[in-house]
Write a protein that holds these residues in place. Structure first.
Motif, PDB file in Angstrom:
ATOM      1  N   TYR A   1      19.089  57.190  80.819  1.00 22.03           N
ATOM      2  CA  TYR A   1      17.931  56.293  80.848  1.00 22.03           C
ATOM      3  C   TYR A   1      17.476  56.173  82.294  1.00 22.03           C
ATOM      4  O   TYR A   1      18.285  56.304  83.233  1.00 22.03           O
ATOM      5  N   ASP A   2      16.167  55.935  82.472  1.00 18.01           N
ATOM      6  CA  ASP A   2      15.725  55.622  83.831  1.00 18.01           C
ATOM      7  C   ASP A   2      15.885  54.123  84.072  1.00 18.01           C
ATOM      8  O   ASP A   2      16.291  53.375  83.180  1.00 18.01           O
ATOM      9  N   ASP A   3      15.563  53.688  85.263  1.00 26.83           N
ATOM     10  CA  ASP A   3      15.793  52.283  85.625  1.00 26.83           C
ATOM     11  C   ASP A   3      14.919  51.319  84.846  1.00 26.83           C
ATOM     12  O   ASP A   3      15.152  50.100  84.864  1.00 26.83           O
TER      13      ASP A   3
ATOM     14  N   ILE B   1      15.777  59.372  78.482  1.00 24.12           N
ATOM     15  CA  ILE B   1      15.513  60.689  79.063  1.00 24.12           C
ATOM     16  C   ILE B   1      16.284  61.771  78.336  1.00 24.12           C
ATOM     17  O   ILE B   1      15.754  62.847  78.065  1.00 24.12           O
ATOM     18  N   VAL B   2      17.543  61.484  77.991  1.00 23.12           N
ATOM     19  CA  VAL B   2      18.383  62.473  77.298  1.00 23.12           C
ATOM     20  C   VAL B   2      19.115  61.770  76.165  1.00 23.12           C
ATOM     21  O   VAL B   2      19.742  60.716  76.381  1.00 23.12           O
TER      22      VAL B   2
ATOM     23  N   ARG C   1      19.188  58.183  93.466  1.00 20.55           N
ATOM     24  CA  ARG C   1      18.104  58.976  94.023  1.00 20.55           C
ATOM     25  C   ARG C   1      17.135  59.434  92.946  1.00 20.55           C
ATOM     26  O   ARG C   1      15.938  59.559  93.185  1.00 20.55           O
ATOM     27  N   TRP C   2      17.652  59.679  91.771  1.00 15.34           N
ATOM     28  CA  TRP C   2      16.798  60.093  90.662  1.00 15.34           C
ATOM     29  C   TRP C   2      16.327  58.895  89.824  1.00 15.34           C
ATOM     30  O   TRP C   2      15.466  59.049  88.966  1.00 15.34           O
ATOM     31  N   GLY C   3      16.920  57.688  90.068  1.00 13.46           N
ATOM     32  CA  GLY C   3      16.591  56.516  89.256  1.00 13.46           C
ATOM     33  C   GLY C   3      17.109  56.635  87.827  1.00 13.46           C
ATOM     34  O   GLY C   3      16.461  56.147  86.898  1.00 13.46           O
ATOM     35  N   TRP C   4      18.238  57.322  87.676  1.00 11.51           N
ATOM     36  CA  TRP C   4      18.832  57.561  86.364  1.00 11.51           C
ATOM     37  C   TRP C   4      20.069  56.693  86.148  1.00 11.51           C
ATOM     38  O   TRP C   4      20.765  56.329  87.102  1.00 11.51           O
ATOM     39  N   VAL C   5      20.310  56.446  84.872  1.00 13.06           N
ATOM     40  CA  VAL C   5      21.581  55.853  84.419  1.00 13.06           C
ATOM     41  C   VAL C   5      22.182  56.834  83.430  1.00 13.06           C
ATOM     42  O   VAL C   5      21.588  57.112  82.376  1.00 13.06           O
ATOM     43  N   ILE C   6      23.331  57.408  83.775  1.00  4.42           N
ATOM     44  CA  ILE C   6      23.972  58.422  82.953  1.00  4.42           C
ATOM     45  C   ILE C   6      25.274  57.839  82.381  1.00  4.42           C
ATOM     46  O   ILE C   6      26.000  57.117  83.059  1.00  4.42           O
ATOM     47  N   GLY C   7      25.511  58.151  81.133  1.00  5.18           N
ATOM     48  CA  GLY C   7      26.729  57.612  80.521  1.00  5.18           C
ATOM     49  C   GLY C   7      27.056  58.294  79.220  1.00  5.18           C
ATOM     50  O   GLY C   7      26.326  59.173  78.741  1.00  5.18           O
ATOM     51  N   THR C   8      28.157  57.895  78.657  1.00  7.09           N
ATOM     52  CA  THR C   8      28.608  58.386  77.359  1.00  7.09           C
ATOM     53  C   THR C   8      29.372  57.259  76.661  1.00  7.09           C
ATOM     54  O   THR C   8      29.557  56.175  77.233  1.00  7.09           O
TER      55      THR C   8
END
Length: 466
Positions: free
Chosen positions: A99-101, A106-107, A169-176
């Motif tokens: 997700y973005d901020d 996004i994915v 830097r990309w403004g992303w939140v990555i997780g699982t």
């Protein structure tokens, strides 16, 4: 309750209470142990899941490191990163999401229909703003979040444990995340096993308690078989005493009728016959006949009073017509009239509370309390040398109490109870009270005596047959 039954009851009840207490303690300890075991297993499972999620996210972070470390943030580099994350899957339900901020998806390999949607305000079935929490955790350096999400393999909503980190830097939140329904199934199986063990333990304790109660009951029956003959002998003695009491009462009535009423009636008959003869004679004899009839009328009044006295001794009609309080007040009035020549004796009657509230007292209860009052007044007149007597009838929610007090010389209750011939009246009062489930309390001192007859509510409305 018979003696045999009392002994068995007193033996079995404490045993049953002891087993019940043991069962409660065992159950409490077993439930507490099961709770601790469940908490330990759950904590161990979650600790393993937490470590597993950290490793997955670290793996994804390393897979993107060659792109992220370039310092680029253009669309081309991000698209490559999206492709890499979409291809990274583990198991049927393992995937990475981004997700973005601002909460835009996004994915999401398992639900591509969500990609591009603004999910900032999205809430799971429990009402929790899941996406907001995940983004907040990522901004704080990463963390774990429990929430509800659709499970791809079963297409049903299940509890899930997610772990996220941020790519600033990309403004992303990555997780699982890992679905926890398998953990709940394991914990439910543990609970089922513990419940089964507890149920079997309780059944075993119940079987032991029942066996012990049966053994105690059988031992009590065998132990008290010898008491059966004694009980029968006491029952025969009691029956004989009842018969003797009836015969004594019949004899007393016979004496009253023969020595009193019968002689009066014979005298009245003779006077009437003589007056009738005089009526046939001279005027002087006729005048004497009228005097004889007047005397006869006076004697008839005496006979009627004697009949009323005997009837009242058997059972006062006022007790049935107006109730216990009125009968006791009438009794005190009769004693005042009988002791009229002894002006130094004062008798007072008080009635308090609601006697027989909700339903009238049974005939047997009324009779017992009335007889106790009669016996108490008789004993005071014979032995107390009292100048003041107070009778009080109290009706409460839980009992009825009759109290008779005097300021006489009192007596030694122990000596009276030990003497076989003395205290017959007191024993009669006690036996009457015990017959209706009541209690007789006696307090005597040189300054006076107080007798309290107390009947609990459970015995107030018994029928004459019990």
């Amino acid at each position: 309750m018979k003696l045999r039954q009392k002994i068995i009851f007193l033996a079995i009840v404490p045993l049953g209470l002891a087993f019940a207490a043991i069962a409660l303690v065992v159950r409490y300890q077993a439930v507490e142990l099961a709770r601790q075991q469940r908490a330990t297993i759950e904590a161990a499972y979650l600790a393993g899941k937490n470590t597993e999620l950290r490793h997955y996210v670290d793996l994804a972070q390393h897979a993107l490191a060659h792109l992220y470390d370039t310092g680029r943030s253009d669309d081309a580099i991000k698209e490559e990163a999206r492709r890499i994350l979409a291809d990274m899957e583990f198991g049927d339900d393992g995937y990475f999401f981004v997700y973005d901020d601002h909460g835009r998806n996004i994915v999401h390999p398992r639900q591509p229909e969500l990609v591009g949607l603004d999910m900032w305000d999205w809430r799971d079935e429990s009402g929790s703003p899941t996406i907001q929490h995940l983004i907040t955790l990522a901004h704080q350096g990463g963390g774990f979040e429990h929430y509800l999400w659709r499970k791809p393999s079963s297409n049903s909503v299940a509890p899930k444990l997610g772990y996220v980190i941020g790519l600033p830097r990309w403004g992303w939140v990555i997780g699982t995340g890992i679905y926890l329904d398998d953990v709940e199934k394991t914990l439910a199986q543990v609970d089922h096993q513990n419940s089964g063990h507890l149920r079997r333990t309780m059944l075993l304790i119940a079987a032991i308690a029942l066996s012990s109660a049966l053994v105690v009951g059988l031992a009590g029956v065998l132990l008290n078989l010898s008491e059966h003959r004694v009980a029968d002998a006491k029952l025969r003695q009691l029956a004989q005493r009842v018969v003797r009491s009836q015969e004594e009462e019949r004899a007393r009535l016979s004496r009253d009728l023969h020595d009193g009423i019968s002689q009066w009636l014979v005298s009245i008959k003779l006077q009437i016959e003589a007056a009738l003869e005089r009526l046939r004679g001279t005027p002087e004899q006729a005048a004497q006949a009228r005097l004889g009839f007047e005397k006869t009328a006076t004697q008839i009044n005496g006979v009627l009073a004697e009949v009323r006295r005997i009837s009242h001794d058997l059972r006062p009609a006022i007790l049935d017509d107006l109730g216990l309080a009125a009968a006791l007040e009438h009794l005190c009035g009769e004693w005042r009239d009988a002791l009229g020549d002894r002006s130094d004796i004062r008798i007072v009657f008080d009635s308090e509370g609601n006697i027989g509230e909700g339903a009238p007292l049974s005939d047997i209860v009324n009779t017992v309390l009335f007889r106790v009052a009669q016996e108490a007044l008789t004993n005071i007149a014979r032995h107390a040398h009292a100048s003041q007597i107070r009778m009080r009838l109290y009706g409460g929610h839980n009992l009825v109490m009759l109290q008779v007090q005097d300021n006489g010389c009192g007596f030694d209750l122990g000596q009276v109870d030990d003497h076989s011939r003395h205290g017959i009246g007191l024993r009669n009062m006690r036996e009457r009270m015990e017959a209706v489930g009541g209690e007789l309390a006696i307090d005597s001192s040189p300054t006076g005596t107080s007798i309290s007859a107390i009947i609990p509510r459970s015995s107030l409305f018994l029928s004459p047959h019990g």
